[in-house]
Design a protein around this motif. Structure first.
Motif, mmCIF file in Angstrom:
data_model
loop_
_atom_site.group_PDB
_atom_site.id
_atom_site.type_symbol
_atom_site.label_atom_id
_atom_site.label_comp_id
_atom_site.label_asym_id
_atom_site.label_seq_id
_atom_site.Cartn_x
_atom_site.Cartn_y
_atom_site.Cartn_z
ATOM 1 N N ALA A 1 0.838 -1.207 0.000
ATOM 2 C CA ALA A 1 0.000 0.000 0.000
ATOM 3 C C ALA A 1 0.872 1.256 0.000
ATOM 4 C CB ALA A 1 -0.928 -0.003 1.204
ATOM 5 N N PHE A 2 1.960 1.233 0.766
ATOM 6 C CA PHE A 2 2.869 2.376 0.809
ATOM 7 C C PHE A 2 3.528 2.582 -0.558
ATOM 8 C CE2 PHE A 2 6.907 4.471 1.888
ATOM 9 C CZ PHE A 2 6.417 5.567 2.584
ATOM 10 N N GLN A 3 3.970 1.499 -1.186
ATOM 11 C CA GLN A 3 4.582 1.594 -2.512
ATOM 12 C C GLN A 3 3.587 2.109 -3.543
ATOM 13 O OE1 GLN A 3 7.879 1.063 -3.191
ATOM 14 N NE2 GLN A 3 7.359 1.956 -5.159
ATOM 15 N N LYS A 4 2.347 1.666 -3.440
ATOM 16 C CA LYS A 4 1.312 2.146 -4.352
ATOM 17 C C LYS A 4 1.084 3.643 -4.162
ATOM 18 C CE LYS A 4 -3.446 1.328 -5.748
ATOM 19 N NZ LYS A 4 -4.709 0.616 -5.432
ATOM 20 N N GLY A 5 1.084 4.104 -2.902
ATOM 21 C CA GLY A 5 0.939 5.527 -2.620
ATOM 22 C C GLY A 5 2.091 6.339 -3.189
ATOM 23 N N LEU A 6 3.312 5.821 -3.051
ATOM 24 C CA LEU A 6 4.471 6.520 -3.628
ATOM 25 C C LEU A 6 4.391 6.569 -5.151
ATOM 26 C CD1 LEU A 6 7.458 5.230 -1.452
ATOM 27 C CD2 LEU A 6 6.412 7.489 -1.419
ATOM 28 N N ASP A 7 3.975 5.480 -5.744
ATOM 29 C CA ASP A 7 3.825 5.456 -7.202
ATOM 30 C C ASP A 7 2.769 6.453 -7.667
ATOM 31 O OD1 ASP A 7 5.778 3.510 -7.396
ATOM 32 O OD2 ASP A 7 4.343 1.847 -7.530
ATOM 33 N N ASN A 8 1.656 6.522 -6.945
ATOM 34 C CA ASN A 8 0.605 7.482 -7.299
ATOM 35 C C ASN A 8 1.102 8.915 -7.135
ATOM 36 O OD1 ASN A 8 -1.196 5.447 -7.883
ATOM 37 N ND2 ASN A 8 -2.199 5.532 -5.889
ATOM 38 N N TYR A 9 1.846 9.191 -6.064
ATOM 39 C CA TYR A 9 2.392 10.529 -5.833
ATOM 40 C C TYR A 9 3.368 10.890 -6.957
ATOM 41 C CZ TYR A 9 4.377 14.514 -3.359
ATOM 42 O OH TYR A 9 4.775 15.780 -3.016
ATOM 43 N N ASN A 10 4.201 9.931 -7.335
ATOM 44 C CA ASN A 10 5.170 10.168 -8.409
ATOM 45 C C ASN A 10 4.466 10.499 -9.717
ATOM 46 O OD1 ASN A 10 7.595 10.250 -9.843
ATOM 47 N ND2 ASN A 10 7.517 8.071 -10.286
ATOM 48 N N SER A 11 3.454 9.727 -10.057
ATOM 49 C CA SER A 11 2.768 9.973 -11.332
ATOM 50 C C SER A 11 1.951 11.260 -11.301
ATOM 51 C CB SER A 11 1.886 8.792 -11.699
ATOM 52 O OG SER A 11 0.861 8.634 -10.759
ATOM 53 N N SER B 1 5.212 19.394 -11.387
ATOM 54 C CA SER B 1 4.406 20.279 -10.554
ATOM 55 C C SER B 1 5.256 20.897 -9.450
ATOM 56 C CB SER B 1 3.263 19.476 -9.929
ATOM 57 O OG SER B 1 2.546 20.273 -9.026
ATOM 58 N N ILE B 2 4.851 22.051 -8.963
ATOM 59 C CA ILE B 2 5.538 22.706 -7.853
ATOM 60 C C ILE B 2 5.015 22.209 -6.515
ATOM 61 C CG2 ILE B 2 3.993 24.672 -7.675
ATOM 62 C CD1 ILE B 2 7.093 26.037 -7.539
ATOM 63 N N GLN B 3 3.955 21.421 -6.510
ATOM 64 C CA GLN B 3 3.339 20.928 -5.277
ATOM 65 C C GLN B 3 4.310 20.185 -4.357
ATOM 66 O OE1 GLN B 3 0.280 21.374 -3.973
ATOM 67 N NE2 GLN B 3 -0.238 22.767 -5.625
ATOM 68 N N PRO B 4 5.222 19.336 -4.851
ATOM 69 C CA PRO B 4 6.146 18.668 -3.919
ATOM 70 C C PRO B 4 6.994 19.659 -3.116
ATOM 71 C CG PRO B 4 6.173 17.531 -5.997
ATOM 72 C CD PRO B 4 5.356 18.778 -6.200
ATOM 73 N N LEU B 5 7.362 20.773 -3.703
ATOM 74 C CA LEU B 5 8.108 21.785 -2.962
ATOM 75 C C LEU B 5 7.251 22.356 -1.837
ATOM 76 C CD1 LEU B 5 10.664 23.495 -2.689
ATOM 77 C CD2 LEU B 5 9.643 25.109 -4.297
#
Length: 90
Positions: free
Chosen positions: A34-44, A51-55
């Motif tokens: 689930a954590f890996q899926k969340g990271l993959d979704n965040y990456n995509s 996007s500037i959102q990660p900053l």
């Protein structure tokens, strides 16, 4: 959104069926997936789209983290200031 899905599925179950439904979700393999899926979704969603959102997430997350780390010290400081006022000292 995921919690809403879980609640809607649990709502139709009997109480005895809920532990058998929830128990696999608490395993390390499920949590890692689930954590890996969340990271993959965040990456995509943010990284691949430039996007500037990660900053913003890093800045506001760091600000919230520093506030939470400093909170116990600030509370001790405020209690120390309050102590003389309660005992009639200035």
């Amino acid at each position: 959104m995921a919690m809403r899905k879980v609640f809607s599925e649990i709502k139709g179950m009997k109480v005895k069926e809920v532990p058998n439904y929830v128990k696999p979700m608490l395993s390390m393999g499920y949590v890692k997936k689930a954590f890996q899926k969340g990271l993959d979704n965040y990456n995509s969603k943010y990284i691949q789209t430039d996007s500037i959102q990660p900053l913003y997430h890093v800045c506001f997350g760091g600000m919230a983290f520093s506030y939470l780390v400093a909170l116990p010290n600030e509370r001790r400081h405020l209690e120390h200031q309050q102590h003389p006022k309660e005992h009639g000292h200035h």
